[in-house]
Motif scaffolding. Structure first.
Motif, PDB file in Angstrom:
ATOM      1  N   GLU A   1     -36.038 -22.827  12.204  1.00 51.72           N
ATOM      2  CA  GLU A   1     -36.206 -21.528  12.367  1.00 51.72           C
ATOM      3  C   GLU A   1     -36.100 -20.711  10.964  1.00 51.72           C
ATOM      4  O   GLU A   1     -37.109 -19.687  10.824  1.00 51.72           O
ATOM      5  CB  GLU A   1     -34.897 -20.886  13.203  1.00 51.72           C
ATOM      6  CG  GLU A   1     -35.289 -19.183  13.800  1.00 51.72           C
ATOM      7  CD  GLU A   1     -33.778 -18.587  14.062  1.00 51.72           C
ATOM      8  OE1 GLU A   1     -32.677 -19.235  13.745  1.00 51.72           O
ATOM      9  OE2 GLU A   1     -33.890 -17.564  14.303  1.00 51.72           O
ATOM     10  N   GLU A   2     -35.368 -20.882  10.025  1.00 54.77           N
ATOM     11  CA  GLU A   2     -35.533 -20.430   8.920  1.00 54.77           C
ATOM     12  C   GLU A   2     -36.842 -20.257   8.177  1.00 54.77           C
ATOM     13  O   GLU A   2     -37.360 -19.602   7.432  1.00 54.77           O
ATOM     14  CB  GLU A   2     -34.304 -20.727   7.821  1.00 54.77           C
ATOM     15  CG  GLU A   2     -33.099 -20.521   8.272  1.00 54.77           C
ATOM     16  CD  GLU A   2     -31.766 -21.018   7.523  1.00 54.77           C
ATOM     17  OE1 GLU A   2     -30.558 -20.465   7.531  1.00 54.77           O
ATOM     18  OE2 GLU A   2     -31.967 -22.464   7.038  1.00 54.77           O
TER      19      GLU A   2
ATOM     20  N   ILE B   1     -39.332 -18.197   9.649  1.00 59.43           N
ATOM     21  CA  ILE B   1     -39.088 -16.979   9.430  1.00 59.43           C
ATOM     22  C   ILE B   1     -39.458 -16.785   7.837  1.00 59.43           C
ATOM     23  O   ILE B   1     -40.284 -15.852   7.613  1.00 59.43           O
ATOM     24  CB  ILE B   1     -37.484 -16.503   9.266  1.00 59.43           C
ATOM     25  CG1 ILE B   1     -37.095 -16.221  10.620  1.00 59.43           C
ATOM     26  CG2 ILE B   1     -37.268 -15.092   8.820  1.00 59.43           C
ATOM     27  CD1 ILE B   1     -35.421 -16.186  10.972  1.00 59.43           C
ATOM     28  N   GLN B   2     -39.161 -17.865   7.036  1.00 56.23           N
ATOM     29  CA  GLN B   2     -39.699 -17.711   5.595  1.00 56.23           C
ATOM     30  C   GLN B   2     -41.223 -17.609   5.584  1.00 56.23           C
ATOM     31  O   GLN B   2     -42.022 -16.719   4.781  1.00 56.23           O
ATOM     32  CB  GLN B   2     -39.345 -18.863   4.920  1.00 56.23           C
ATOM     33  CG  GLN B   2     -39.421 -18.500   3.324  1.00 56.23           C
ATOM     34  CD  GLN B   2     -38.283 -19.843   2.751  1.00 56.23           C
ATOM     35  OE1 GLN B   2     -38.915 -20.815   3.014  1.00 56.23           O
ATOM     36  NE2 GLN B   2     -37.316 -19.453   2.015  1.00 56.23           N
TER      37      GLN B   2
ATOM     38  N   ASP C   1     -43.175 -16.405   8.140  1.00 55.05           N
ATOM     39  CA  ASP C   1     -43.459 -15.035   8.701  1.00 55.05           C
ATOM     40  C   ASP C   1     -43.184 -14.063   7.634  1.00 55.05           C
ATOM     41  O   ASP C   1     -44.225 -13.115   7.809  1.00 55.05           O
ATOM     42  CB  ASP C   1     -42.758 -15.090   9.885  1.00 55.05           C
ATOM     43  CG  ASP C   1     -43.333 -13.721  10.769  1.00 55.05           C
ATOM     44  OD1 ASP C   1     -44.645 -13.823  11.161  1.00 55.05           O
ATOM     45  OD2 ASP C   1     -42.772 -12.744  11.081  1.00 55.05           O
ATOM     46  N   ARG C   2     -42.525 -14.029   6.890  1.00 57.06           N
ATOM     47  CA  ARG C   2     -42.173 -13.165   5.806  1.00 57.06           C
ATOM     48  C   ARG C   2     -43.504 -12.951   5.056  1.00 57.06           C
ATOM     49  O   ARG C   2     -43.635 -11.916   4.440  1.00 57.06           O
ATOM     50  CB  ARG C   2     -41.009 -13.130   5.094  1.00 57.06           C
ATOM     51  CG  ARG C   2     -39.730 -13.097   5.595  1.00 57.06           C
ATOM     52  CD  ARG C   2     -38.489 -13.429   4.765  1.00 57.06           C
ATOM     53  NE  ARG C   2     -38.462 -12.567   3.363  1.00 57.06           N
ATOM     54  CZ  ARG C   2     -38.626 -12.822   2.227  1.00 57.06           C
ATOM     55  NH1 ARG C   2     -38.122 -14.084   2.100  1.00 57.06           N
ATOM     56  NH2 ARG C   2     -38.412 -11.789   1.293  1.00 57.06           N
TER      57      ARG C   2
ATOM     58  N   ARG D   1     -46.403 -12.729   5.556  1.00 54.89           N
ATOM     59  CA  ARG D   1     -47.380 -11.761   6.217  1.00 54.89           C
ATOM     60  C   ARG D   1     -46.996 -10.254   5.719  1.00 54.89           C
ATOM     61  O   ARG D   1     -48.055  -9.622   5.445  1.00 54.89           O
ATOM     62  CB  ARG D   1     -47.093 -11.541   7.590  1.00 54.89           C
ATOM     63  CG  ARG D   1     -47.541 -12.804   8.557  1.00 54.89           C
ATOM     64  CD  ARG D   1     -47.577 -12.405  10.094  1.00 54.89           C
ATOM     65  NE  ARG D   1     -46.612 -12.056  10.611  1.00 54.89           N
ATOM     66  CZ  ARG D   1     -46.327 -11.446  11.635  1.00 54.89           C
ATOM     67  NH1 ARG D   1     -47.316 -10.478  12.155  1.00 54.89           N
ATOM     68  NH2 ARG D   1     -45.116 -10.990  12.115  1.00 54.89           N
ATOM     69  N   PHE D   2     -45.863 -10.316   4.966  1.00 49.06           N
ATOM     70  CA  PHE D   2     -45.614  -8.774   4.534  1.00 49.06           C
ATOM     71  C   PHE D   2     -45.297  -8.809   3.124  1.00 49.06           C
ATOM     72  O   PHE D   2     -45.181  -7.700   2.298  1.00 49.06           O
ATOM     73  CB  PHE D   2     -44.431  -8.195   5.531  1.00 49.06           C
ATOM     74  CG  PHE D   2     -44.589  -8.199   6.823  1.00 49.06           C
ATOM     75  CD1 PHE D   2     -45.807  -7.601   7.565  1.00 49.06           C
ATOM     76  CD2 PHE D   2     -44.140  -9.082   7.777  1.00 49.06           C
ATOM     77  CE1 PHE D   2     -45.975  -7.498   8.874  1.00 49.06           C
ATOM     78  CE2 PHE D   2     -44.297  -9.356   8.984  1.00 49.06           C
ATOM     79  CZ  PHE D   2     -45.117  -8.369   9.685  1.00 49.06           C
ATOM     80  N   ILE D   3     -44.666  -9.910   2.610  1.00 47.49           N
ATOM     81  CA  ILE D   3     -44.276 -10.086   1.473  1.00 47.49           C
ATOM     82  C   ILE D   3     -45.224 -10.815   0.387  1.00 47.49           C
ATOM     83  O   ILE D   3     -45.925 -11.564   0.647  1.00 47.49           O
ATOM     84  CB  ILE D   3     -42.904 -10.754   1.162  1.00 47.49           C
ATOM     85  CG1 ILE D   3     -41.797 -10.196   2.031  1.00 47.49           C
ATOM     86  CG2 ILE D   3     -42.346 -11.037  -0.246  1.00 47.49           C
ATOM     87  CD1 ILE D   3     -41.120  -8.956   1.616  1.00 47.49           C
TER      88      ILE D   3
END
Lengths: 358, 163
Positions: B4-5, B8-9, B11-12, B14-16
């Motif tokens: 999961e982590e 998320i990493q 997925d981040r 996409r914005f970072i």
């Protein structure tokens, strides 16, 4: 979330100008309180004192029962949304929303989850990679709210957040704030000078004037049972009509008109027989009838209603505004006749409502 | 790190922005600056005054411009800039064998006396600067390449989920 108690709070500036006088308010958990009043009445000052941006000169501020009067703003666990959005222009929406958490060195994965959740609530998911300049005013205000949401504060503070928006957007954003409150069930303090915002958003309204609390109550209480002439004149659009009248047994005698009283009204005014009082009548409580002869000075059709302005008696009589149901076509100078459907009574000296009136 | 982590990493991303790659590229520029400042401050009369040093100056200017542009590219997960940075990084290695190696073994006459153009200490320093610069640029390229792949795969999976 949280309860908030403001106890005997005063604000006195260094030049000895007192902006807030003995402010008392108990905000319940999850309640949306709207502070409303004209410019300079002390509502924003009160909010800034709650936020910790202004010192409290006297009194106590309790959050969840804990005295936070002297606690610095950063440690109060409150988030404030400003009229001017206060977004960082060089950062993306995602970065703007994540900023406060990044400063606190929260886990980036946790920040990511919170930002996405807030963006989802506010419908900003597709805007996260944009810069504030690429968004509309309403969207920017939502970002400002999102920045507060991610912090998950105990109390949300809004300082006239919709004032920069045009009328249409203001209405839409107002509904979003209401939905947001329902969804988050958060304790919120909201400052506005717009009575429509106050009436539509608030669980309870605090009406202020010249630094004094005039009345605290639900929107219906303030509209239906105003505590004094100020509240009666401030709440309601078009504003209430006021007339100096004399109580004469079973009727009220004013300049150019007289209206009869119901038994209940007679009972309310029993201590004022043969005395002068202030009669208040909301324009929407005026109907066509036979009691008050009016010379029409303007007729504004609003679709469902017609706003008729005129003078009681002749053209030099006291002014009256009536909001009549349906479409009317009065011409300037026409003679009309109205009846007061519902009345409010105020003591002429104290300007306070005569209890049991209406 | 749990699955999961890791998700998320990804997925981040996409914005970072890919600031790690960009920062490595900036470091590459910085160490290149150390290199040419070190080289140009040498007091060996006119030894360096030939066409090679002219080319070196022009190359340094082009290098800084190209790496800066590439840093903006990798910041936004543009895969092609990985290739640009990798090539420039390898070129930094090649540069060790041009001016520094030649100067290190050479002597010149200054005021009638024979002088070593580049002492061992200066050569070592220059070697380190160019090697570190090359390492940073190649590192930047590799990190960006990997992240671009991860982001691409993640976006693909999001697209599949959406469908």
């Amino acid at each position: 979330m949280a309860t908030l108690n403001l106890q005997h709070i005063d604000k006195i500036y260094d030049n000895n100008v007192q902006a807030v006088f003995d402010f008392n308010l108990d905000v319940k958990d999850g309640e949306l309180i709207v502070l409303v009043g004209p410019s300079g009445c002390g509502k924003s000052t009160t909010l800034r004192m709650v936020a910790g941006l202004e010192d409290i000169s006297a009194g106590k501020l309790l959050l969840d029962g804990k005295d936070i009067t002297a606690t610095p703003a950063k440690d109060r666990d409150m988030a404030m949304v400003f009229q001017s959005y206060a977004l960082y222009g060089h950062m993306t929406i995602y970065e703007n929303m994540a900023f406060s958490l990044t400063l606190r060195k929260e886990n980036p994965n946790v920040i990511h989850k919170k930002v996405l959740a807030a963006a989802e609530i506010l419908g900003l998911t597709s805007q996260l990679n944009k810069k504030p300049a690429q968004l509309s005013g309403g969207q920017r205000q939502r970002v400002a709210m999102g920045r507060s949401i991610v912090r998950n504060p105990k109390v949300f503070l809004f300082d006239e957040p919709l004032s920069n928006l045009d009328a249409k957007l203001r209405g839409a954003t107002r509904r979003e704030i209401l939905l947001l409150h329902k969804r988050l069930q958060a304790t919120m303090l909201y400052v506005t000078h717009d009575q429509t915002e106050a009436l539509t958003l608030a669980d309870r309204i605090v009406c202020m004037s010249m630094g004094h609390v005039q009345q605290v109550g639900t929107p219906l209480e303030l509209y239906d049972s105003p505590a004094n002439v100020f509240v009666a004149s401030f709440i309601g659009l078009p504003p209430m009509n006021f007339y100096d009248v004399r109580v004469d047994g079973g009727k009220l005698v004013g300049e150019g008109f007289q209206v009869s009283l119901t038994e209940e009204e007679k009972h309310t005014l029993r201590a004022y027989n043969n005395k002068e009082i202030t009669l208040g009548v909301r324009p929407e409580n005026i109907v066509e009838g036979t009691d008050v002869p009016v010379t029409v000075s303007s007729n504004e059709n609003l679709g469902m209603n017609t706003l008729v302005h005129g003078h009681i008696g002749g053209a030099k009589g006291v002014r009256i505004s009536a909001k009549l149901k349906g479409w009317r076509d009065y011409k300037v100078g026409d003679a009309a006749s109205f009846t007061f459907d519902r009345k409010h009574f105020f003591d002429k000296e104290t300007t306070n409502a005569i209890k049991g009136g209406g | 790190m749990t699955t999961e982590e890791r998700t998320i990493q990804r997925d981040r991303m996409r914005f970072i922005k890919n600031s790690m790659s960009a920062n490595l590229a900036y470091l590459g520029i910085l160490f290149n600056v150390f290199y040419f400042v070190s080289l140009y401050k040498s007091d060996v009369d006119t030894y360096y005054y030939n066409y090679l040093i002219g080319i070196s100056i022009v190359y340094n200017l082009v290098f800084m411009l190209a790496v800066f542009l590439a840093s903006e590219g990798v910041k936004n997960y543009k895969r092609n800039y990985s290739y640009v940075l990798a090539v420039i990084g390898l070129a930094q290695i090649v540069r060790i064998f041009i001016i520094p190696t030649q100067a290190h073994g050479a002597t010149t006459i200054v005021n009638g006396a024979s002088v070593v153009v580049m002492q061992d200490a200066q050569f070592t320093r220059i070697l380190i600067y160019l090697a570190v610069s090359a390492g940073c640029l190649i590192g930047s390229a590799v990190v960006n390449f990997i992240r671009c792949g991860e982001l691409e795969a993640h976006l693909k999976s999001l697209g599949t989920q959406g469908a």
